[in-house]
Design a protein around this motif. Structure first.
Motif, short mmCIF file in Angstrom:
data_model
loop_
_atom_site.label_atom_id
_atom_site.label_comp_id
_atom_site.label_asym_id
_atom_site.label_seq_id
_atom_site.Cartn_x
_atom_site.Cartn_y
_atom_site.Cartn_z
N ARG A 32 -29.58 8.35 43.91
CA ARG A 32 -30.68 9.13 44.45
C ARG A 32 -31.70 8.31 45.21
O ARG A 32 -32.89 8.34 44.91
CB ARG A 32 -31.36 9.93 43.33
CG ARG A 32 -30.40 10.84 42.61
CD ARG A 32 -31.11 11.88 41.80
NE ARG A 32 -32.31 12.37 42.47
CZ ARG A 32 -33.00 13.44 42.13
NH1 ARG A 32 -32.59 14.17 41.12
NH2 ARG A 32 -34.07 13.79 42.78
N ALA A 67 -22.97 12.20 47.79
CA ALA A 67 -23.62 13.49 47.92
C ALA A 67 -24.97 13.27 48.56
O ALA A 67 -25.65 12.28 48.26
CB ALA A 67 -23.78 14.14 46.56
N GLU A 69 -28.39 14.99 48.74
CA GLU A 69 -29.23 16.05 48.17
C GLU A 69 -30.54 16.15 48.96
O GLU A 69 -31.27 15.17 49.05
CB GLU A 69 -29.50 15.69 46.70
CG GLU A 69 -30.66 16.39 46.06
CD GLU A 69 -31.04 15.67 44.76
OE1 GLU A 69 -32.06 16.04 44.16
OE2 GLU A 69 -30.31 14.74 44.34
N ASP A 71 -34.17 16.51 50.12
CA ASP A 71 -35.44 16.27 49.43
C ASP A 71 -36.52 16.29 50.50
O ASP A 71 -36.87 15.26 51.08
CB ASP A 71 -35.41 14.91 48.74
CG ASP A 71 -36.78 14.53 48.16
OD1 ASP A 71 -37.34 15.36 47.42
OD2 ASP A 71 -37.27 13.43 48.47
N PHE A 75 -32.84 12.95 52.71
CA PHE A 75 -31.80 13.15 51.71
C PHE A 75 -31.88 12.06 50.66
O PHE A 75 -32.28 10.94 50.95
CB PHE A 75 -30.41 13.09 52.35
CG PHE A 75 -30.08 14.31 53.16
CD1 PHE A 75 -29.78 15.51 52.55
CD2 PHE A 75 -30.08 14.24 54.55
CE1 PHE A 75 -29.47 16.64 53.30
CE2 PHE A 75 -29.77 15.36 55.31
CZ PHE A 75 -29.47 16.56 54.69
N THR A 78 -26.34 10.03 46.53
CA THR A 78 -25.81 9.73 45.20
C THR A 78 -24.30 9.62 45.27
O THR A 78 -23.65 10.44 45.91
CB THR A 78 -26.19 10.87 44.23
OG1 THR A 78 -27.60 11.00 44.19
CG2 THR A 78 -25.65 10.58 42.84
#
Lengths: 133, 133
Positions: A32, A67, A69, A71, A75, A78
């Motif tokens: 992350r 991945a 994600e 935010d 991104f 991860t």
DNA sequence: GCTTGATGATTACACCTGTAGTCATGGCGA
DNA sequence: TCGCCATGACTACAGGTGTAATCATCAAGC
């Protein structure tokens, strides 16, 4: 060998290249992260620009290895494949290619070529003991 | 580890690719073969044409991995780098990249991921005994 | 609202790799 | 002698890889 090798390593099909691997390591270490954060970790070491890291991240997402994600505007990336799986795959590839699939041959080679220190040997011995126990 | 990694593998500087490696294997197995002979050994297995083998041989000569000894109109190709050196280099590269240079970690990984059979384990144990003796 | 900076997407480009076709040449059989 | 075949050299070309610039967009500040 009958290596069908069609098994998905946790979702990733494509091969991860060397440069990409450097990025993966950063994210395996701490998932992350944003592109900028990843860059902080590798750009200096490899002499890369942020743009390069972004490209690699994109390619890894495409390959299904990461991945992304959302935010806010950016991104958080991860890993989708476990480091274990990757390392295992690469190790197996080497063993297959160079040692006819025999892991023992690899170990033998390392030992004979003195790639193993006294400490290594001790460690391995302990490991074996544990495994056979 | 202080890996200077500048050591010459017996004269070869450039990296040997996967396809090239297949050719090297044939010549390690039996040196001083012609292009046609090498092709007999690999073309079927890899679905290559003779032309492909010739290209690979040329590139390997360029890279200093093969010697081309004139034999009438053709050449007899012979490895200039020992298989040991190549295998050692590749193994080290893997260990450095994936296991922080620790060969023991590699072995540990192989063991834990069950890449080692009971026979492998026995073989390694015997090997260690011999080394420590 | 308009500019600006951050950020992912798109495009670029040179080099490497896999795979192979074509060319030049020289020996050999007809 | 003449053309054919074997053979290495040269050329080709698509796809992957390393590295990065540029573009579009959106949030935030002025």
């Amino acid at each position: 060998m009958s290596a069908s090798e069609e098994s998905p390593h946790s979702g990733a099909g494509e091969r991860i290249t060397d440069a990409e691997h450097a990025v993966m390591e950063v994210l395996w270490d701490r998932p992350r992260q944003t592109a900028a954060e990843v860059c902080e970790d590798v750009c200096a070491a490899r002499g890369w620009s942020l743009a390069t890291v972004k490209t690699l991240l994109s390619r890894l997402v495409q390959k299904g290895a990461l991945a992304a994600e959302p935010d806010g505007r950016r991104f958080l990336y991860t890993p989708l494949i476990a480091r274990e799986a990757y390392v295992g795959g690469e190790s197996r590839r080497l063993v297959d290619r160079l040692f006819g699939g025999s892991a023992a041959s690899l170990v033998a080679h390392l030992a004979e070529s003195e790639a193993l220190t006294e400490d290594d040997l001790a460690e391995i011995e302990a490991l074996l003991k544990e495994l056979r126990a």
